[in-house]
Structure formats: C-alpha cells, structure tokens
Design an enzyme around this catalytic site. Structure first.
Site, PDB file in Angstrom:
ATOM      1  N   HIS A 169      -7.536  -5.153 -19.445  1.00  0.00           N
ATOM      2  CA  HIS A 169      -7.155  -6.543 -19.156  1.00  0.00           C
ATOM      3  C   HIS A 169      -8.121  -7.568 -19.728  1.00  0.00           C
ATOM      4  O   HIS A 169      -7.767  -8.732 -19.863  1.00  0.00           O
ATOM      5  CB  HIS A 169      -7.069  -6.770 -17.637  1.00  0.00           C
ATOM      6  CG  HIS A 169      -5.995  -5.982 -16.955  1.00  0.00           C
ATOM      7  ND1 HIS A 169      -4.682  -5.965 -17.366  1.00  0.00           N
ATOM      8  CD2 HIS A 169      -6.060  -5.160 -15.873  1.00  0.00           C
ATOM      9  CE1 HIS A 169      -3.982  -5.164 -16.583  1.00  0.00           C
ATOM     10  NE2 HIS A 169      -4.779  -4.668 -15.678  1.00  0.00           N
ATOM     11  N   GLY A 177      -8.563  -8.856 -14.064  1.00  0.00           N
ATOM     12  CA  GLY A 177      -8.149  -7.600 -13.440  1.00  0.00           C
ATOM     13  C   GLY A 177      -9.267  -6.598 -13.290  1.00  0.00           C
ATOM     14  O   GLY A 177      -9.091  -5.396 -13.432  1.00  0.00           O
ATOM     15  N   HIS A 206      -0.309  -0.804 -14.947  1.00  0.00           N
ATOM     16  CA  HIS A 206      -0.285  -2.227 -15.318  1.00  0.00           C
ATOM     17  C   HIS A 206      -0.137  -2.409 -16.830  1.00  0.00           C
ATOM     18  O   HIS A 206      -0.590  -1.584 -17.615  1.00  0.00           O
ATOM     19  CB  HIS A 206      -1.582  -2.903 -14.857  1.00  0.00           C
ATOM     20  CG  HIS A 206      -1.809  -2.865 -13.384  1.00  0.00           C
ATOM     21  ND1 HIS A 206      -2.415  -1.779 -12.760  1.00  0.00           N
ATOM     22  CD2 HIS A 206      -1.506  -3.739 -12.405  1.00  0.00           C
ATOM     23  CE1 HIS A 206      -2.482  -2.016 -11.447  1.00  0.00           C
ATOM     24  NE2 HIS A 206      -1.924  -3.184 -11.205  1.00  0.00           N
ATOM     25  N   ASP A 293      -3.209   4.976 -11.964  1.00  0.00           N
ATOM     26  CA  ASP A 293      -2.710   4.286 -10.771  1.00  0.00           C
ATOM     27  C   ASP A 293      -1.199   4.359 -10.636  1.00  0.00           C
ATOM     28  O   ASP A 293      -0.629   3.759  -9.722  1.00  0.00           O
ATOM     29  CB  ASP A 293      -3.212   2.823 -10.707  1.00  0.00           C
ATOM     30  CG  ASP A 293      -3.182   2.109 -12.055  1.00  0.00           C
ATOM     31  OD1 ASP A 293      -3.666   0.970 -12.117  1.00  0.00           O
ATOM     32  OD2 ASP A 293      -2.659   2.682 -13.039  1.00  0.00           O
TER      33      ASP A 293
HETATM   34  C1  LIG Z   1      -9.168  -4.878  -7.476  1.00  0.00           C
HETATM   35  C2  LIG Z   1      -8.230  -3.860  -8.082  1.00  0.00           C
HETATM   36  C3  LIG Z   1      -8.732  -3.383  -9.420  1.00  0.00           C
HETATM   37  C4  LIG Z   1      -8.007  -2.710  -7.103  1.00  0.00           C
HETATM   38  N1  LIG Z   1      -6.633  -2.941  -6.636  1.00  0.00           N
HETATM   39  C5  LIG Z   1      -5.971  -2.229  -5.553  1.00  0.00           C
HETATM   40  C6  LIG Z   1      -5.888  -0.768  -5.754  1.00  0.00           C
HETATM   41  C7  LIG Z   1      -5.885  -0.202  -4.339  1.00  0.00           C
HETATM   42  C8  LIG Z   1      -6.455  -1.213  -3.416  1.00  0.00           C
HETATM   43  C9  LIG Z   1      -6.724  -2.426  -4.240  1.00  0.00           C
HETATM   44  C10 LIG Z   1      -6.035  -3.901  -7.316  1.00  0.00           C
HETATM   45  O1  LIG Z   1      -4.861  -4.261  -7.196  1.00  0.00           O
HETATM   46  N2  LIG Z   1      -6.893  -4.440  -8.184  1.00  0.00           N
HETATM   47  C11 LIG Z   1      -6.549  -5.547  -8.973  1.00  0.00           C
HETATM   48  C12 LIG Z   1      -6.721  -6.820  -8.406  1.00  0.00           C
HETATM   49  C13 LIG Z   1      -6.386  -7.932  -9.154  1.00  0.00           C
HETATM   50  C14 LIG Z   1      -5.896  -7.779 -10.459  1.00  0.00           C
HETATM   51  C15 LIG Z   1      -5.736  -6.502 -11.017  1.00  0.00           C
HETATM   52  C16 LIG Z   1      -6.039  -5.373 -10.279  1.00  0.00           C
HETATM   53  C17 LIG Z   1      -5.841  -4.018 -10.822  1.00  0.00           C
HETATM   54  C18 LIG Z   1      -5.710  -3.817 -12.162  1.00  0.00           C
HETATM   55  C19 LIG Z   1      -5.487  -2.484 -12.767  1.00  0.00           C
HETATM   56  O2  LIG Z   1      -5.518  -1.445 -12.132  1.00  0.00           O
HETATM   57  N3  LIG Z   1      -5.229  -2.482 -14.097  1.00  0.00           N
HETATM   58  O3  LIG Z   1      -4.966  -1.322 -14.757  1.00  0.00           O
HETATM   59 ZN   LIG Z   2      -3.787  -0.346 -13.485  1.00  0.00          ZN
END
Ligand SMILES: CC1(C)CN(C2CCCC2)C(=O)N1c1ccccc1/C=C/C(=O)NO
Ligand SMILES: [Zn+2]
Length: 403
Positions: A169, A177, A206, A293
C-alpha cells in the site's frame, strides 16, 4: 537506460502496434531469461526476524513463520541469505526524499517529542503510527526484498523468498495501510534493470494499490491484483474497469471479488486470467505477493481460502520457470499465516510435509488440531458463478489489447 535500451520515460510499450525493435522481444528464446540454477533463496537473519517481530503490525508473526518453516526442516533445503538495510538511494528510487527524510527523523524521535500534526502530511498517523525504530524496520524489509531480487538478477536462484515483505500500500510520499516503504515497487524497479517486462501478481485480500499506482502508466510492468472489492473496504481502489493509463493502458489488471470465495472458484478465476496475461504479455520475471489475510480463519473474515488453493495458483506461476520473487503481506491469524507460507515454501522446494505440526517453540499457536492444513469455513459465498464469469469476460476482453 533500461536493460532493453528503452528510456525510463519512453516505455516503448503500447498495444498491438508496438514500436519496439522487432528482433529484441520476439526472438529471445525463453530459456535465456530463466536461470538454470534451481536453488531457492530465503532471506533470513535472527536480527531481521526480531526486527519484524517487534515492529510489524502483527507482533510475533515473523518468528512464528520462521519457526514453523525451521521446525519442518525446510531451512536446511533453502539457500539462506542475510538481508542488509536498503540505502537512502535505494529507498528514494521510488519514494520522495522528503518522505524518507521525514520517516527517518520521526522514527528517531522519542515518543513524547512527537509532533502529531506534522506527521499527518505523510500519511503517518492513525493507521501508520510512527513507532520508534520504524525507519530501521522499513529499511531492513526493503533491503531484504532487494537482496532477494538481486539474487534473481545474478542467477543465484530461480525463486527467491521474503515472507516479511510485500507491503503493497505504501505510496511515493505517503505511508498507507500500515505500509511504510513499498518493497514490491523497489524490487520491480531493480528487476527492470535486467528484465524488460515484469509481471506483478498480488493475491493479498486487499488491492495492491501502491504497486498499481507506481506502474499504471507503463507497459514494462503489468500489475495484476485479485482482491476483495466492496463499498467501504480498504483501500477502495481496484475496480475492474481500472486498466491503466496512456502507454500503460491494459497493463493494469484488476479482479474484484466478494466475500466468501473458496479455493475452487478462486483458482478458476486466477488460472483463466493469469494464464491469459502470461501468454499475451510474456513477462521475463515475476513478483508474487502472497498476503495470507484471505485465509479461512483470518480475523479479516472475508475470503474463505486455504493454503492448498493458493498453492494451486503458485503452481501455475512456478510452471513458467521464470525468475520469481515471492513476498508476504497481510495475514492476521498468526498460525494460519505460518501454515500458509510454510506450505508454499515446501511446495517451491518440491517437498511434501506431514500434516502433524512438529513440536517446536510456537507449537501452542496451532491448537486445537495441531495440523498443517486449514479447513474452509461454511460461510456464505457472495461470488455467484455468473458474477465470476462476467469478471473473467471483462478482464479477458481488456487483455486482448495486450500483444
Ligand atoms: C491495522 C491492520 C493492518 C490490521 N487490520 C485488522 C486485521 C485483524 C485485526 C485488525 C487491518 O484491517 N489493518 C488495516 C487498517 C487500516 C488499513 C489497512 C489495513 C490492512 C491492510 C492490509 O492487510 N493490506 O494487505
Ligand atoms: Zn491485506
């Protein structure tokens, strides 16, 4: 000048009427670009694992991944290469100097001095907090991915692996991200010094927006991303009709999918789209981002895949016998991410693994079944066969413009 004599700007790409000197791209026999050495490079050092353990978004994941690969005896079969941190010059081959300077300064400050509103401007805020040492972490991850790319260029191996990279990202002057430095972009830029066409495939849940943005205007790099695409889902880009711009038109491929997809449908989409992309683009090297993921059991809770399904996709790419760089990415269930990347590492080595997780330091992560395999959940699949067929048809029409 790029390897094939083209300038960085003028990519000499375009659709069917390419103005490339005919005898350069067409007559080079494929065996010339693939290296003859079947070693598998695995970028590793204890310091690197420790750094990733403490600073990556999922604490402790790096040592769980390495621990399982080692527990299955795979490190003995790999060519372990120590990473070194990327230099500022390497980091600024894509990122802006201002951004890298800011990241370095902010990373050095103690917590209390941090001036929160300044860090807003580089995307260094909520999702991407500036933790002390984040610059050293990002530089080491980028250096590890560049080390792997260099091994491919030097013909040291045909496949090189950095499971702690894949931070797709990050933008030229902005973290995003939880990605601070875009190591896939740095690797592709390095590979482009040796290979005239590079195919980037992103299988993270993603959309690989940072890599797509970097190469959307050139035909020298084709970016192809399969990802969840739904209102409000991060990063929000990756629509099927986003196919690149200018000389890069049709060299950006987006395959938007919905929640609940399972191995068979995912592989069917992957195989049709990626096989057509390879046969019409004929890349000389491949970068494959394998963020985990999308695995069943991941806290993202979106896709319903297993390492077996992703392994079938990997097999298609490995069959091309091209220099191939494998990267990690997302993956928030520590045990399942380790299961996935261990299974894929074994597949690259041509080794089959016993289903029982071996006794080792992180054994408790794998309860209650303590097995290598992951069984898909029985969640609703929102990808109807009609939807998937329509996606394949649109992508296929776009790829028909690529010669
Ligand atoms: C902070 C983390 C990276 C972790 N997470 C979850 C996983 C399980 C509990 C929190 C997210 O949704 N995230 C994010 C938050 C905001 C923007 C993007 C991402 C993830 C990006 C990604 O994986 N790209 O490949
Ligand atoms: Zn991802």
């Amino acid at each position: 000048k790029m390897a094939d004599g083209s300038d960085k700007e003028n990519d000499g790409g375009g659709s069917c009427h390419r103005n490339l000197p005919p005898n350069r791209d067409v007559l080079v026999p494929r065996s010339d670009v693939a290296c003859r050495n079947d070693a598998v490079v695995f970028v590793h050092s204890q310091m690197y694992v420790d750094l990733c353990n403490n600073l990556a978004k999922v604490p402790g994941r790096a040592s769980a991944v390495h621990g399982l690969i080692e527990a299955y005896g795979l490190t003995k079969e790999l060519r372990l290469v120590e990473p070194r941190p990327a230099t500022v010059a390497e980091l600024t081959s894509f990122h802006s100097t201002d951004y890298i300077d800011h990241l370095r300064k902010a990373s050095a400050e103690e917590d209390e001095e941090k001036d929160i509103d300044v860090s807003e401007e580089f995307g260094l805020c909520y999702d991407c907090p500036i933790l002390p040492g984040v610059y050293e972490y990002a530089a080491m991850v980028a250096g590890a991915t560049l080390t792997a790319a260099q091994c491919l260029i030097d013909g040291e191996c045909r496949v090189a692996i950095n499971w702690h990279g894949g931070w797709h990202h990050a933008k030229k002057d902005e973290a995003s991200g939880f990605c601070y430095v875009n190591d896939p972009v740095l690797a592709i830029l390095r590979l482009r010094e040796r290979f005239s066409k590079v195919l980037y495939i992103d299988l993270d849940l993603h959309h690989g927006d940072g890599v797509e943005d970097a190469f959307c205007c050139t035909s020298r790099v084709m970016t192809l991303s399969l990802h969840k695409f739904d209102t409000g889902f991060f990063p929000g880009t990756g629509d099927i009709h986003d196919t690149g711009m200018g000389r890069g038109r049709y060299y950006t491929v987006n395959v938007p999918l919905r929640d609940g997809i399972q191995d068979s449908q995912y592989f069917s989409v992957f195989n049709k789209v990626v096989s057509q992309a390879e046969s019409c683009y004929r890349p000389e090297a491949v970068v494959l981002q394998l963020g985990a993921d999308g695995m069943s059991g991941d806290p993202m809770g979106c896709f319903n895949l297993t390492p077996q399904g992703v392994g079938r996709c990997l097999a298609v790419v490995l069959d091309w016998k091209l220099p191939t760089l494998l990267l990690g990415g997302g993956g928030y269930h520590v045990g399942n991410t380790a299961r996935c990347w261990t299974a894929l590492t074994a597949q690259v080595l041509g080794k089959s693994l016993p289903q029982d997780i071996p006794e080792h330091e992180h054994f408790t992560e794998y309860g209650p079944d303590y097995e290598l395999g992951i069984t898909p959940g029985n969640r609703v699949n929102h990808n109807t066969d009609e939807y998937v067929e329509e996606v394949i048809n649109i992508v296929s029409e776009n790829l028909a413009h690529v010669m």
